[in-house]
Design a protein around this motif. Structure first.
Motif, PDB file in Angstrom:
ATOM      1  N   THR A 130       0.854  -1.183   0.000  1.00  0.00           N
ATOM      2  CA  THR A 130       0.000   0.000   0.000  1.00  0.00           C
ATOM      3  C   THR A 130       0.890   1.233   0.000  1.00  0.00           C
ATOM      4  O   THR A 130       2.068   1.167   0.367  1.00  0.00           O
ATOM      5  N   SER A 167       0.682   3.882   1.897  1.00  0.00           N
ATOM      6  CA  SER A 167       1.026   4.257   3.264  1.00  0.00           C
ATOM      7  C   SER A 167       2.182   3.414   3.801  1.00  0.00           C
ATOM      8  O   SER A 167       3.129   3.933   4.409  1.00  0.00           O
ATOM      9  N   CYS A 176      -0.132   5.884  -7.340  1.00  0.00           N
ATOM     10  CA  CYS A 176      -0.918   7.024  -6.868  1.00  0.00           C
ATOM     11  C   CYS A 176      -1.608   7.743  -8.031  1.00  0.00           C
ATOM     12  O   CYS A 176      -2.321   8.723  -7.825  1.00  0.00           O
ATOM     13  N   LEU A 218      -0.420  11.491   4.898  1.00  0.00           N
ATOM     14  CA  LEU A 218      -1.289  11.972   3.828  1.00  0.00           C
ATOM     15  C   LEU A 218      -2.314  10.904   3.465  1.00  0.00           C
ATOM     16  O   LEU A 218      -2.029   9.711   3.502  1.00  0.00           O
ATOM     17  N   GLN A 219      -3.506  11.343   3.117  1.00  0.00           N
ATOM     18  CA  GLN A 219      -4.536  10.405   2.673  1.00  0.00           C
ATOM     19  C   GLN A 219      -4.187   9.934   1.273  1.00  0.00           C
ATOM     20  O   GLN A 219      -4.029  10.741   0.351  1.00  0.00           O
ATOM     21  N   SER A 220      -4.030   8.634   1.090  1.00  0.00           N
ATOM     22  CA  SER A 220      -3.592   8.091  -0.189  1.00  0.00           C
ATOM     23  C   SER A 220      -4.581   7.058  -0.709  1.00  0.00           C
ATOM     24  O   SER A 220      -5.204   6.322   0.064  1.00  0.00           O
ATOM     25  N   VAL A 221      -4.727   7.022  -2.026  1.00  0.00           N
ATOM     26  CA  VAL A 221      -5.613   6.072  -2.700  1.00  0.00           C
ATOM     27  C   VAL A 221      -4.834   5.421  -3.834  1.00  0.00           C
ATOM     28  O   VAL A 221      -4.196   6.105  -4.638  1.00  0.00           O
TER      29      VAL A 221
END
Length: 514
Positions: A355, A357, A411, A474-477
């Motif tokens: 992931t 993160s 990302c 940080l918000q990560s997708v």
């Protein structure tokens, strides 16, 4: 109203398997970085001409001696190829949307081959500088596109490990380049180092043209002679085309008066404007992505240190520890630590669950601990303590290679991956090793103490760890599997299949004519 039928049919399966593709790309990447290590080695780079107070002068050796270069000019040569890389990387990444990416790699490797040979024939500072710029142009196509091919075809549970294997070729290539440059420069002449590299790369340049085009996920299907026409249709402002799934694109005419499509000059100009508009829109998507920007900022600081290490390391070791075999020592340490460190980082992230993160957590910890060991190494006067601490430090530092590029690829959506890698590559070089090599040369010219210079340089690695530490929060997708391409892209990624995936059905759609 007549209509144009587009048949999407399967090509014959390529002789490539994913592992063969990875192997070939690794060899190409290895040669790219052998070249960088060779030009930094004492055998090829040499030493400048010097004169004693009594008037006795030495002619120097290698490139520095033959062209009578200062440390600053020598640093400029090391960074010159980055200029070509800067200009060409975004161009190749953008052209991948209208020209088969595998063919672009063939073009780039051809330029690389002739430019590297030209380095061996150079006559002075300016001629070798220009050739090094062209080497960067040639490398741009490969570094922008290869990682996306690998990510497409790697097993799902081993994507970071495969990227780690690919990026393992960076430290091992540089290290082999040190040893290779030292041996060739010592026994033959520094010019032969470049000529041999060109000969070794030539078969891979030819391969990019002679084999069947390969497809990249998120981009137009490969293998069609009418690919350019399809792109021109797709970019027309008054058409809205949707493709179905398939592997090879062929255009069939259903009406006798539509045997050929010849776009007007005005349409060509409009298409060029659309192309630049898409590049700008894609760039804005990257630059507002906090995860991407923070990752690249950390990568810049990392590369600032590693780039200067790779160029000045042998010379610093020779002067600090009086190592007559500095090329072999630095080469040996770097190749072993580069291989195990890069592979270890990739496998570690896969074990942690790949992931974004987790990737930030891994590279932050590895960079911070690696910086501590590398900094401590230059504080000791004992050569053996230095080698042990430097080896541990490099092992940790190189563990970041796979995860940091995993973030760059995941990302963003598939259609943005080549541009993501291209912008990352350009950024880490322009703001990293392009300026670090000359700056270290200037610093050393002023302080005249390689130990102090090395300690100041190593401190920058802590900045890389700090930037990646921010990324953890940080918000990560993960967008690598998103089906809908962002606005402004030419192709919907749902319309293509991975490079080595076989297709077994034909699918046709009709295109209404304006």
């Amino acid at each position: 109203m007549a209509s144009t039928s587009i048949a999407l049919s399967a090509p014959n399966p390529s002789w490539f398997t994913p592992k063969r593709l990875l192997g070939i790309f690794c060899v190409i990447n290895l040669l790219n970085y052998v070249d960088r290590g060779a030009i930094a080695s004492n055998g090829v780079n040499g030493s400048p001409r010097t004169c004693t107070q009594s008037g006795t002068c030495s002619s120097g050796s290698g490139i520095q001696g033959d062209f009578n270069l200062s440390n600053f000019e020598d640093g400029v040569i090391s960074s010159a190829f980055m200029v070509g890389l800067l200009v060409a990387s975004p161009i190749f990444a953008s052209l991948a949307k209208s020209i088969n990416p595998f063919r672009l790699i063939g073009v780039g490797l051809t330029v690389w081959t002739f430019a590297t040979a030209g380095c061996g024939f150079s006559l002075d500072f300016w001629s070798i500088t220009i050739c090094r710029m062209l080497v960067g142009v040639g490398e741009a196509s490969f570094v922008s596109l290869a990682a996306s091919f690998i990510d497409d075809n790697a097993p799902v549970a081993q994507k970071t490990a495969w990227l780690g294997i690919f990026y393992m070729c960076i430290p091992s290539g540089v290290a082999l380049g040190y040893a290779y440059g030292g041996l060739v420069g010592g026994h033959l002449n520094w010019r032969w180092a470049f000529w041999v590299e060109a000969i070794l790369m030539l078969p891979f340049a030819v391969l990019g043209f002679v084999m069947k085009p390969l497809q990249l996920r998120g981009f137009p299907p490969a293998g069609s002679k009418n690919e350019k026409t399809a792109v021109e249709i797709a970019t027309s402002e008054d058409q809205d085309i949707s493709y179905g799934k398939g592997c090879a694109l062929s255009i069939k005419e259903e009406s006798s008066d539509q045997s050929s499509i010849k776009p007007s000059r005005s349409n060509g100009s409009r298409n060029n404007l659309n192309q630049f508009s898409r590049i700008w829109k894609d760039m804005k998507v990257l630059l507002v992505d906090k995860v991407y920007v923070v990752n690249v900022l950390g990568y810049i600081a990392y590369n600032f240190v590693i780039g200067a290490y790779s160029y000045w390391g042998p010379k610093a070791g020779y002067n600090i520890y009086d190592m007559s075999n500095a090329d072999l020592v630095f080469g040996g340490v770097t190749v072993v630590c580069g291989i195990f460190g890069t592979l270890g980082g990739g496998y570690a992230l896969d074990l942690m669950t790949s992931t974004i993160s987790n990737a930030f957590k891994l590279i932050c910890a590895a960079a911070f601990m690696g910086a501590i060991f590398c900094f401590s190494a230059f504080c000791f006067k004992s050569l053996y303590v230095f080698i042990v601490l430097l080896a541990i430090g490099e092992l940790l530092v190189f563990a970041t290679q796979g995860p940091v590029n995993f973030i760059c690829l995941h990302c963003v959506k598939p259609g943005l991956r080549p541009l993501s890698i291209a912008v990352s590559t350009v950024s880490i070089h322009v703001f990293g090793d392009v300026i670090s090599s000359p700056l270290v040369g200037v610093l050393q010219d002023n302080v005249n103490n390689w130990r102090v210079t090395a300690l100041i340089l190593t401190s920058v690695m802590f900045l890389a760890a700090a930037m990646w530490f921010i990324g953890i929060f940080l918000q990560s997708v993960d967008r690598s599997d998103e089906d809908i391409e962002h606005p402004g892209s030419m192709y919907d990624e749902s319309n293509t299949t991975p490079l080595l995936e076989e297709c077994h059905k034909d699918h046709c759609v009709s295109l209404p004519e304006p």
